[in-house]
Motif scaffolding. Structure first.
Motif, PDB file in Angstrom:
ATOM      1  N   VAL A 189       0.830  -1.205   0.000  1.00 42.39           N
ATOM      2  CA  VAL A 189       0.000   0.000   0.000  1.00 42.39           C
ATOM      3  C   VAL A 189       0.870   1.263   0.000  1.00 42.39           C
ATOM      4  N   VAL A 190       1.865   1.295   0.902  1.00 44.99           N
ATOM      5  CA  VAL A 190       2.655   2.520   1.034  1.00 44.99           C
ATOM      6  C   VAL A 190       3.760   2.589  -0.021  1.00 44.99           C
ATOM      7  N   PHE A 227       4.660   5.538  -2.900  1.00 44.19           N
ATOM      8  CA  PHE A 227       5.969   6.094  -3.222  1.00 44.19           C
ATOM      9  C   PHE A 227       6.353   5.909  -4.686  1.00 44.19           C
ATOM     10  N   VAL A 228       6.071   4.735  -5.255  1.00 47.24           N
ATOM     11  CA  VAL A 228       6.442   4.524  -6.657  1.00 47.24           C
ATOM     12  C   VAL A 228       5.687   5.486  -7.582  1.00 47.24           C
ATOM     13  N   PRO A 229       4.363   5.637  -7.468  1.00 43.12           N
ATOM     14  CA  PRO A 229       3.689   6.619  -8.327  1.00 43.12           C
ATOM     15  C   PRO A 229       4.189   8.043  -8.093  1.00 43.12           C
ATOM     16  N   LEU A 230       4.457   8.371  -6.817  1.00 40.27           N
ATOM     17  CA  LEU A 230       4.934   9.717  -6.499  1.00 40.27           C
ATOM     18  C   LEU A 230       6.295   9.955  -7.142  1.00 40.27           C
ATOM     19  N   MET A 277       4.656   3.463 -15.492  1.00 42.07           N
ATOM     20  CA  MET A 277       5.139   2.883 -14.240  1.00 42.07           C
ATOM     21  C   MET A 277       4.240   3.282 -13.072  1.00 42.07           C
ATOM     22  N   GLY A 278       3.888   4.575 -13.033  1.00 40.44           N
ATOM     23  CA  GLY A 278       3.024   5.056 -11.963  1.00 40.44           C
ATOM     24  C   GLY A 278       1.670   4.363 -11.975  1.00 40.44           C
ATOM     25  N   ALA A 279       1.121   4.162 -13.180  1.00 42.23           N
ATOM     26  CA  ALA A 279      -0.204   3.557 -13.263  1.00 42.23           C
ATOM     27  C   ALA A 279      -0.173   2.100 -12.815  1.00 42.23           C
ATOM     28  N   LEU A 333      -2.146   0.419  -9.551  1.00 44.44           N
ATOM     29  CA  LEU A 333      -3.019  -0.755  -9.548  1.00 44.44           C
ATOM     30  C   LEU A 333      -2.585  -1.742  -8.469  1.00 44.44           C
ATOM     31  N   GLY A 334      -1.252  -1.973  -8.379  1.00 44.90           N
ATOM     32  CA  GLY A 334      -0.755  -2.878  -7.354  1.00 44.90           C
ATOM     33  C   GLY A 334      -1.102  -2.383  -5.957  1.00 44.90           C
ATOM     34  N   GLY A 335      -0.907  -1.076  -5.724  1.00 43.10           N
ATOM     35  CA  GLY A 335      -1.219  -0.515  -4.407  1.00 43.10           C
ATOM     36  C   GLY A 335      -2.691  -0.661  -4.070  1.00 43.10           C
ATOM     37  N   GLY A 336      -3.550  -0.450  -5.080  1.00 46.63           N
ATOM     38  CA  GLY A 336      -4.993  -0.605  -4.849  1.00 46.63           C
ATOM     39  C   GLY A 336      -5.341  -2.024  -4.467  1.00 46.63           C
TER      40      GLY A 336
END
Lengths: 290, 198
Positions: A229-230, A235-238, A252-254, A258-261
């Motif tokens: 989640v974090v 952090f990766v999208p940010l 990459m951010g997208a 999806l993984g974080g969601g």
């Protein structure tokens, strides 16, 4: 031996929460952009994503049943059961999204597409928030029993939905993925604030909710939470938004979003614990000691 | 008179010797599959040390709540509360969505993999119709389990609840269970841990 009662819903329901949220989020974002900014090019991808992902999520719901062939019976108690209400919402969503897809594909009259966009936004938000309401109404799981949960799941649905829409736009060689990436970033920041507020409030709620927070922050769910989640979802999208401009960064951010969601649903699903009975779990006995 | 019936159990924890006779009786009578117990005895240690160390048993089965959360969440009306207060599952209607298991704060329900339905204690409905007691009550060698009509002031169950100040589990959730517990001596066996502050 007592553990068998704790985990009743598992990975299939996590998949449903994630897929239905993402599909509903994609359609909500696409149809809103059409209504607000008059975007045409995201309409078809949004409708297709909505139908495909929400159907896939619903299939997981059916597959989780003990008697999958009798799934239609769940429509019979919409007066009191959230599952019945949700089954109706999902059915209506798929019908309206299919109508929207046909109309947008055939290039129907703008008035029709506009009204169907409105209906799609409403039903998509209902579908996305319902995933949270399903868990949020359960009094016996103090960690879920909170009006913030449907809001959090809706925001996560919007971030994963814009991510999915951005990816499709990117593959199609569209021009909207940068703006979709910005929308996604906004939803992610809002979502991150909400996750931490949620945990902070729950940590000061009942002892049972506090037990769940410990599970998430430092217990069995610490890896999916901090890593998934974090790390992956925030952090990766940010990082890619700030330092990797262009198509690579957006993609990459997208994907990370999806993984974080997914890990957000995973963490919240398995953190929903019953209040303990005396003697049920010794590791938590420090909570009731004077 | 029929509308004034509410079947329930009162369990005197002072008399329970943790023999698991009720669990085994239930398992045999209801022919339960592996790993399924409709009634199990949880061991509660009092966290005391010698010479005040102690242990007591907490039998847990369906609480047959007046405000049963499992009945409210059932999407097919398979979970129902009868006129006499017994909460039952109609296996014909159950599709196995397990929402009731999520909603039950007591963990009283289990999922039957083979049948694809959720199952739990029904207070031995078939025995009650023959005028016999639930099998857990009959197999309790300590006489800890008392079955009776909680609405009838003349019943032993009613009197035990009121004279022994029996409590129910998780009262903060408002489920109003029909299973009551007479606590082991307050302060003696750590019985005060049963009454948790919500």
């Amino acid at each position: 031996m007592y553990g068998q009662h704790e985990s009743t819903w598992g990975i299939k329901i996590v998949n449903y929460l994630f897929l239905a949220g993402m599909g509903a989020g994609a359609l909500a974002v696409g149809a809103s952009l059409h209504l607000i900014a008059g975007w045409e090019q995201v309409l078809l991808p949004a409708a297709v994503l909505g139908i495909v992902l929400v159907s896939a999520g619903s299939l997981f719901l059916v597959a989780d049943l003990g008697r999958p062939l009798n799934f239609w019976k769940v429509l019979s108690n919409p007066a009191s059961s959230m599952i019945s209400i949700g089954a109706w919402i999902l059915t209506l969503f798929l019908v309206v999204a299919a109508g929207f897809l046909l109309m947008a594909n055939a290039g129907g009259p703008p008035g029709w597409i506009r009204s169907l966009s409105w209906a799609s936004v409403v039903l998509a938000l209902a579908t996305a928030s319902y995933t949270g309401v399903l868990l949020g109404v359960v009094k016996a799981r103090p960690f879920w029993n909170n009006p913030l949960l449907p809001v959090l799941f809706t925001v996560s649905a919007l971030s994963t939905g814009s991510g999915a829409l951005g990816l499709v736009d990117l593959f199609q060689g569209g021009a909207e993925f940068q703006l979709l990436g910005q929308a996604e970033m906004g939803f992610i920041l809002l979502e991150s604030v909400m996750v931490f507020l949620y945990l902070a409030i729950m940590n000061h709620s009942t002892v049972d909710a506090m037990r769940s927070v410990r599970l998430v922050v430092s217990g069995r769910l610490a890896l999916p939470f901090w890593g998934g989640v974090v790390g992956l979802g925030l952090f990766v999208p940010l990082f890619s938004y700030l330092f990797l401009p262009g198509e690579t960064g957006v993609a990459m951010g997208a994907v990370a979003t999806l993984g974080g969601g997914y890990f957000l649903r995973h963490t919240f699903m398995f953190a929903g614990l019953r209040p303990l009975l005396p003697g049920e779990a010794l590791e938590a006995s420090f909570l009731v000691k004077r | 008179m029929a509308s004034k019936t509410r079947w329930g159990l009162v369990i005197d924890l002072e008399r329970c010797i943790l023999c698991h006779g009720c669990s085994v009786g239930c398992k045999v009578h209801n022919v339960l599959p592996r790993q399924m117990w409709w009634n199990e005895v949880i061991t509660v240690d009092s966290s005391g040390s010698f010479p005040h160390a102690g242990v007591y048993g907490l039998p847990r089965s369906c609480m047959h709540c007046r405000n049963a959360p499992c009945v409210a969440v059932c999407p097919t009306n398979a979970s129902q509360r009868r006129e006499d207060g017994i909460v039952i599952i109609d296996e014909e209607k159950c599709v196995g969505c397990k929402y009731c298991m999520v909603a039950c704060p007591y963990g009283a329900r289990s999922f039957n993999q083979d049948k694809g339905v959720v199952q739990k204690c029904n207070l031995c409905l078939s025995r009650l119709s023959e005028g016999r007691l639930p099998v857990c009550v009959e197999s309790c060698i300590g006489g800890a389990r008392v079955f009776g009509n909680l609405e009838d002031p003349a019943s032993e169950a009613y009197m035990l609840i009121h004279t022994r100040h029996a409590v129910c589990l998780h009262p903060q959730l408002g489920t109003e269970p029909a299973v009551f517990y007479c606590l082991p001596g307050i302060g003696k066996m750590g019985g005060n841990r049963l009454v948790r502050t919500a």
